[in-house]
Design a protein around this motif. Structure first.
Motif, short mmCIF file in Angstrom:
data_model
loop_
_atom_site.label_atom_id
_atom_site.label_comp_id
_atom_site.label_asym_id
_atom_site.label_seq_id
_atom_site.Cartn_x
_atom_site.Cartn_y
_atom_site.Cartn_z
N PRO A 12 27.07 15.08 -11.14
CA PRO A 12 26.42 14.14 -10.23
C PRO A 12 26.27 12.76 -10.87
CG PRO A 12 24.85 15.78 -11.03
CD PRO A 12 26.20 16.17 -11.54
N GLN A 13 26.03 11.78 -10.03
CA GLN A 13 25.97 10.40 -10.50
C GLN A 13 24.82 10.17 -11.48
OE1 GLN A 13 28.25 8.06 -9.94
NE2 GLN A 13 27.10 6.62 -11.23
N TRP A 14 23.69 10.86 -11.27
CA TRP A 14 22.55 10.65 -12.18
C TRP A 14 22.87 11.10 -13.60
CZ3 TRP A 14 20.52 14.76 -14.72
CH2 TRP A 14 20.76 16.03 -14.19
N ALA A 15 23.72 12.17 -13.73
CA ALA A 15 24.09 12.63 -15.06
C ALA A 15 25.03 11.64 -15.73
CB ALA A 15 24.75 14.00 -14.97
N LEU A 16 25.89 11.04 -14.94
CA LEU A 16 26.78 10.01 -15.51
C LEU A 16 25.98 8.79 -15.95
CD1 LEU A 16 29.76 10.21 -12.97
CD2 LEU A 16 29.69 11.07 -15.31
N ASP A 17 25.00 8.39 -15.14
CA ASP A 17 24.18 7.23 -15.48
C ASP A 17 23.32 7.51 -16.72
OD1 ASP A 17 25.21 5.88 -13.33
OD2 ASP A 17 23.48 6.29 -12.03
#
Length: 194
Positions: A12-17
């Motif tokens: 998910p995007q939050w993990a990438l961020d």
């Protein structure tokens, strides 16, 4: 039938961020960074920011000498020795407000007023162990004597309270009312006349 393996779904995007480095932000305000603050960009690149280059660096603090440590320890020991006297006004007001009748509240307050100073005096060496001085150990003796004196003042307050409650046998009180009054020997009559 051949089964094709699917690739795992992308994170998910939050993990990438969370795992990516923060993007450098343009300095939009004219407020300088506080002293000692290092911006994240300076940490990642190993360079100092313009603001930290312009501010003077504070020198490292030298460790205190043994004389300075002894002075500080003695000051803290005096604060600890005077601490029981700071509680006396509060205890005196509490004793006055609880009245002189025998109730559980006044009895428990008097019990605590006796227990705390006695326990403090018995545990005095452990209390002052962290303040042991390297030089001039006799100076700590005076601090301990003041500590004992302040705790004795608290005991005196307790004695005043139990005297007011009528628990000290200083005068003939109600619980001794069954006793008859004694006459002095010079006023006593002899059993047989002489």
């Amino acid at each position: 039938m051949s089964q094709q393996t699917r690739p795992p779904p992308p994170p998910p995007q939050w993990a990438l961020d969370l795992n990516s480095n923060p993007s450098p932000k343009a300095k939009s305000s004219s407020i300088p960074d506080p002293p000692g603050y290092t911006s994240p960009t300076a940490l990642s690149t190993g360079k100092q920011s313009k603001v930290s280059k312009n501010t003077p660096q504070t020198p490292a603090r030298k460790p205190p000498t043994t004389e300075e440590m002894d002075t500080l320890k003695l000051k803290k020991a005096w604060e600890l020795a005077i601490a029981p006297a700071k509680q006396l006004p509060m205890n005196a007001i509490g004793m006055y407000m609880s009245g002189n009748s025998l109730q559980i509240f006044s009895i428990m307050m008097v019990f605590m007023l006796f227990k705390t100073p006695v326990q403090a005096v018995l545990d005095m060496n452990n209390t002052f162990a962290r303040f042991e001085l390297t030089e001039g150990k006799d100076r700590l003796l005076w601090v301990k004597l003041v500590y004992v004196a302040m705790n004795m003042l608290a005991l005196a307050l307790g004695l005043w309270k139990i005297n007011g409650m009528g628990l000290l046998p200083t005068t003939r009180s109600d619980w001794l009312a069954w006793e008859t009054a004694r006459e002095p020997l010079e006023r006593a009559y002899p059993a047989f006349p002489l």
